[in-house]
Design an enzyme around this catalytic site. Structure first.
Site, PDB file in Angstrom:
ATOM      1  N   LEU A  45       0.854  -1.180   0.000  1.00  0.00           N
ATOM      2  CA  LEU A  45       0.000   0.000   0.000  1.00  0.00           C
ATOM      3  C   LEU A  45       0.897   1.240   0.000  1.00  0.00           C
ATOM      4  CD1 LEU A  45      -2.881  -0.633   2.588  1.00  0.00           C
ATOM      5  CD2 LEU A  45      -3.143  -0.196   0.139  1.00  0.00           C
ATOM      6  N   ASP A  46       0.514   2.272  -0.763  1.00  0.00           N
ATOM      7  CA  ASP A  46       1.258   3.534  -0.742  1.00  0.00           C
ATOM      8  C   ASP A  46       1.323   4.064   0.687  1.00  0.00           C
ATOM      9  OD1 ASP A  46       1.535   3.494  -3.492  1.00  0.00           O
ATOM     10  OD2 ASP A  46      -0.220   4.754  -3.849  1.00  0.00           O
ATOM     11  N   PRO A  47       2.375   4.828   1.022  1.00  0.00           N
ATOM     12  CA  PRO A  47       2.481   5.386   2.382  1.00  0.00           C
ATOM     13  C   PRO A  47       1.249   6.185   2.809  1.00  0.00           C
ATOM     14  CG  PRO A  47       4.576   5.622   1.251  1.00  0.00           C
ATOM     15  CD  PRO A  47       3.599   5.093   0.229  1.00  0.00           C
TER      16      PRO A  47
END
Length: 297
Positions: A45-47
């Site tokens: 997942l993206d930050p």
């Protein structure tokens, strides 16, 4: 002094990842909190994204490709009027537009983003370019053209349409970039766009409603966290399950084809269990299974 190896624990811990922390950092924290010998995740997942991060422990890491290949669901908000370097709200604004799409225009555009589509990943992504991560090259200012990749989009649904934004839900297969969907929708609609909010609500068999909040990983005792670990086979629900005969289980655990009961298509990927628990993931071959990944539980 010998390095402490950690505990031999196997299964899944599902974490509700908050914004502002990377997926790798979440895995490291879980591994530390559980004192686990081995851990990995099934789908980055993206930050800035939140939601389901499925963390495999021990022998469950052998099932990660199964969960990674499964369908996933994302709830996200696209803000119209600006395209950014990262295709989300954290990036530098590259272009702006005064145009704003109507609800009907957004609805009509979604059909072009469902089924088998080709998608160009964001410049700031983990895609490798000549051995280097695209995001590392992008941070250095290197201009590059990433190749389009196939993606299966099972559904893309408009949940809410505002004057300057739209909330959507996407169910897609492996390798989908929600940021690319937002960018490309904005271009098709002539208004430009980027992701303002992104949440993964389920991934394969794992749902966010049953996930452990990340702050509890730090706060709770190891014994409590142990109680949240799901069995290894929870990640295998998309595969047919067959049972090994007593002799077949012994053969399979030694890496050889073994006899099973139950049926599947010839060559189909299945998982096998016996009286002791999960045995392997392998290919069905007419009453036998050829193991590909044997579980050492």
């Amino acid at each position: 002094m010998a390095r402490k190896k950690g505990r031999d624990i196997s299964g899944w811990l599902i974490v509700d990842k908050p914004a502002g922390v990377g997926s790798t950092a979440v895995v490291a924290k879980v591994r530390w909190a559980l004192d686990a010998k081995k851990a990995g995740h099934a789908g980055t997942l993206d930050p800035d994204a939140t939601g389901v991060l499925a963390i495999a422990l021990g022998e469950a890491t052998k099932t990660v490709p199964i969960v990674t290949d499964a369908l996933k669901c994302y709830n996200f908000v696209v803000t119209w009027g600006a395209e950014t370097a990262t295709d989300d709200a954290s990036g530098e604004v590259l272009r702006t537009s005064e145009a704003r799409p109507s609800e009907a225009e957004v609805q009509a555009a979604l059909a072009g983003f469902t089924g088998d589509i080709m998608q160009i990943p964001p410049a700031f992504s983990a895609v490798k370019v000549e051995g280097e991560r695209a995001y590392d090259l992008a941070r250095e200012g290197v201009e590059m053209e990433l190749a389009a990749r196939p993606l299966w989009v099972d559904s893309l649904t408009l949940l809410e349409a505002g004057e300057g934004h739209a909330r959507l839900e996407m169910v897609c297969g492996k390798g989908g970039y929600v940021r690319s969907i937002a960018r490309d929708l904005g271009r098709v609609l002539g208004c430009l766009g980027h992701v303002a909010h992104l949440r993964r609500t389920w991934s394969g068999p794992f749902e966010v409603d049953h996930a452990v909040p990340f702050d509890r990983v730090d706060r709770e005792a190891q014994e409590w966290l142990d109680g949240q670990i799901l069995p290894l086979e929870t990640g295998l629900t998309d595969l047919p399950m067959l049972r090994a005969t007593p002799e077949g289980g012994i053969r399979i655990r030694n890496g050889n084809p073994g006899e099973v009961t139950g049926g599947a298509e010839w060559g189909e990927l299945v998982w096998v269990m016996d009286a002791q628990g999960p045995v392997c993931i392998g290919r069905y071959q007419g009453g036998m299974v050829q193991p590909e990944r044997v579980f050492n539980l």
